[in-house]
Design a protein around this motif. Structure first.
Motif, short mmCIF file in Angstrom:
data_model
loop_
_atom_site.label_atom_id
_atom_site.label_comp_id
_atom_site.label_asym_id
_atom_site.label_seq_id
_atom_site.Cartn_x
_atom_site.Cartn_y
_atom_site.Cartn_z
N ASP B 185 68.00 35.72 23.52
CA ASP B 185 66.91 35.09 23.28
C ASP B 185 67.00 33.60 22.94
O ASP B 185 67.76 33.36 21.92
N SER B 186 66.33 32.65 23.42
CA SER B 186 66.60 31.34 23.23
C SER B 186 66.16 30.99 21.76
O SER B 186 65.50 31.46 21.33
N ILE B 187 66.91 30.14 21.39
CA ILE B 187 66.63 29.32 20.07
C ILE B 187 65.96 28.23 20.28
O ILE B 187 66.28 27.26 21.14
N VAL B 188 64.76 27.91 20.06
CA VAL B 188 63.91 26.69 19.99
C VAL B 188 63.34 26.38 18.55
O VAL B 188 62.77 27.03 18.17
N ALA B 189 64.42 25.49 17.90
CA ALA B 189 64.01 25.37 16.44
C ALA B 189 63.87 23.88 16.16
O ALA B 189 64.49 23.08 16.19
N SER B 190 62.63 23.65 15.85
CA SER B 190 62.10 22.28 15.47
C SER B 190 61.74 22.09 14.14
O SER B 190 61.41 22.92 13.29
N GLY B 191 61.92 20.73 13.74
CA GLY B 191 61.72 20.26 12.45
C GLY B 191 62.49 21.07 11.28
O GLY B 191 63.62 21.34 11.45
#
Lengths: 356, 356
Positions: B185-191
């Protein structure tokens, strides 16, 4: 989600004079009981407390979002054994039940050697079998997404396309609808590949005159759907049309009869007998279905001879199939909720043979 | 794939006067040794023979495509125990090694009770650590796909978009390139979510002035890639620019030094020490990397204190990160092949801070 009620149910069911605590390591049960979805980490439910043991990757998140559990940090000197031993000492635990089907032999042996307590294999599979209203609604949403994806793919699929292309479009559409991800690797099995019950999508080109079996599902808020339909690309051989009718009749017979009190083996046999009467008894080699929820395959198995009984609130699949080696195959799968007096389908796509 | 050579290597390494056979149940090792990728089924490698034990769903496929193994059908009266007992009797097996980290405690106990043979836990993890030329080429293809996806996403991502939308586009693109599926499951972590090393994509909207960490990979012909890049959406706070430089320097220091003979712990410490010297020692809480191949995380762990040595042909990740709670985080990850005199990156996207 009332986690505290679920935890209390585990206490009622598994803790007694012998067993003082339950150690949970499977991701699906950690989610069901603790709201934690991760491959690592543990829950420990004792008579007096509940603990969540996680490493640094999860600690901050869990500390913030959770009031029910005492959170313990794993890592460095804080090994699982050290943490568990301190609970064992503080609460005087004598025997801990663990998920024997979920914990590896090596992990078991390591606990057994390091922790001053007896260990005992138990099976938590049944705790999730009766779905709560909110769970049913979530599964219904996942099923509705799968229905929408099937409708979408009917306008997309055509001869000359590879199975893989169809799978990619299915997955793209399901995620676009808000699904987390596909519930399992989609099966797209065309022509003679339809005879393989587990025919994952390949680069094979779909030809005119072939049947195509699509078996897919989506995870929505951690709950799965799982649907199968078989469609025809142009006119297909008469024998496969007869096979289709036999599969459809078998599934519908089972759905008409499913209700609380019936054993899972009896339910299986309604479909299986009908397939046998239609002359295809040798070509239905798998179970009629399985429980569905946080896992795409979970308790109970709708299998020959299973003496467990259907109960109101169970969600199961009904998925008869006929597979003729070197010829092709048909499977039709519904997700159904067992209701007070019967069952209600959660997937609602047409079961008629659709020719595109 | 020379399965027969790999099987012979297992015989050389694990069969001896004590142990007469190895039972393989993990999907990745069944694929590596038998070309079979399935959750069910077993391989049994004895001194004289090799057996593949599968149920009806796989039997036809396996019988057709495989000449190396004696294929045994499981199901009905042909239980695993019955089949194994007949081999035990025919070949006079005294002790079978099994994958103790992969087989559940319950499955182990069931074998132990039913089969007239001793069982012994062993660890096959190392058999896959030195990659063959064809494996390296396949991993390279998976890495090149990941690079292409990162390039693609640079032209796609913008402020106002949810993390989930970015993830969906990544996965769609990877599958369109011919990838089987996302490797995890891709990690897309912003801010501030960048401070969570495992920040799976959510509905959070990406804002101007935030860093976004993308950690994703693809499975191509059963082999994984695994890349991380952190990019800036508009100008981001100065402190995070300094953090970025520290992470980049740490990863590059490790890549410069990686070579056969170095221990994995030494490799980890090159990066870790540099991060500490830059004042962020408390904010790098995970291992520097891991082996990569059929599994996205496999032997060896690039971890503090690991005394195992790097060898030519290993493929590992190098992925330092700094995570500032409530502020944000940076991680940069490369997949590298250990060569005779050093290492060669398989992922090749720019490691400079890209501002979009």
């Amino acid at each position: 989600m009332k986690l505290s009620k679920r935890i209390e149910a585990v206490r009622q069911r598994f803790l007694d004079k012998e067993t003082d605590a339950v150690l949970v390591n499977s991701p699906h049960n950690k989610f069901y009981l603790g709201g934690l979805f991760s491959s690592s980490g543990y829950l420990l439910i004792t008579k007096a407390n509940q603990y969540m043991l996680v490493d640094g990757r999860y600690y901050e998140e869990v500390q913030q979002n959770n009031k029910l559990f005492q959170v313990e940090l794993l890592g460095g000197p804080n090994t699982l054994a050290e943490r568990l031993n301190s609970v064992v000492a503080a609460e005087g635990l004598k025997q801990i039940g663990f998920e024997g089907r979920e914990l590896s032999y090596d992990a078991y042996r390591s606990l057994q050697e390091r922790i001053r307590c007896r260990f005992y294999s138990l099976d938590l599979a049944k705790i999730r079998s009766i779905k709560e209203t909110a769970e049913i609604e979530t599964i219904q949403t996942a099923c509705t997404m799968a229905d929408a994806a099937f409708r979408h793919i009917l306008g997309y699929i055509e001869a000359g396309m590879s199975e893989k292309t169809v799978e990619n479009e299915l997955v793209r559409f399901l995620k676009e609808q808000g699904g987390q991800k596909d519930a399992f690797d989609s099966i797209v099995a065309s022509g003679v590949r339809g005879a393989l019950p587990h025919g994952k999508a390949t680069d094979k080109i779909i030809q005119k005159g072939e049947l195509v079996t699509l078996d897919f599902g989506v995870i929505y808020q951690h709950y799965c759907s799982d649907i199968t339909r078989t469609l025809a690309v142009g006119r297909c051989p008469e024998e496969l049309v007869r096979v289709y009718a036999a599969v459809k009749a078998a599934g519908e017979a089972a759905m008409e009869r499913a209700k609380p009190g019936l054993t899972l083996g009896e339910l299986d046999s309604f479909a299986r007998n009908l397939i046998r009467e239609n002359g295809y008894g040798d070509y239905f080699g798998h179970n009629l279905g399985h429980g569905l929820g946080i896992q795409v395959h979970e308790y109970p198995a709708v299998a020959p001879g299973n003496a467990q009984r259907l109960e109101e609130g169970m969600v199961i699949t009904i998925e008869p199939g006929i597979y003729l080696p070197q010829v092709g195959g048909v499977r039709i799968e519904e997700d159904v909720l067992i209701t007070r007096g019967g069952c209600r389908p959660l997937t609602r796509s047409s079961r008629d043979l659709i020719v595109i």
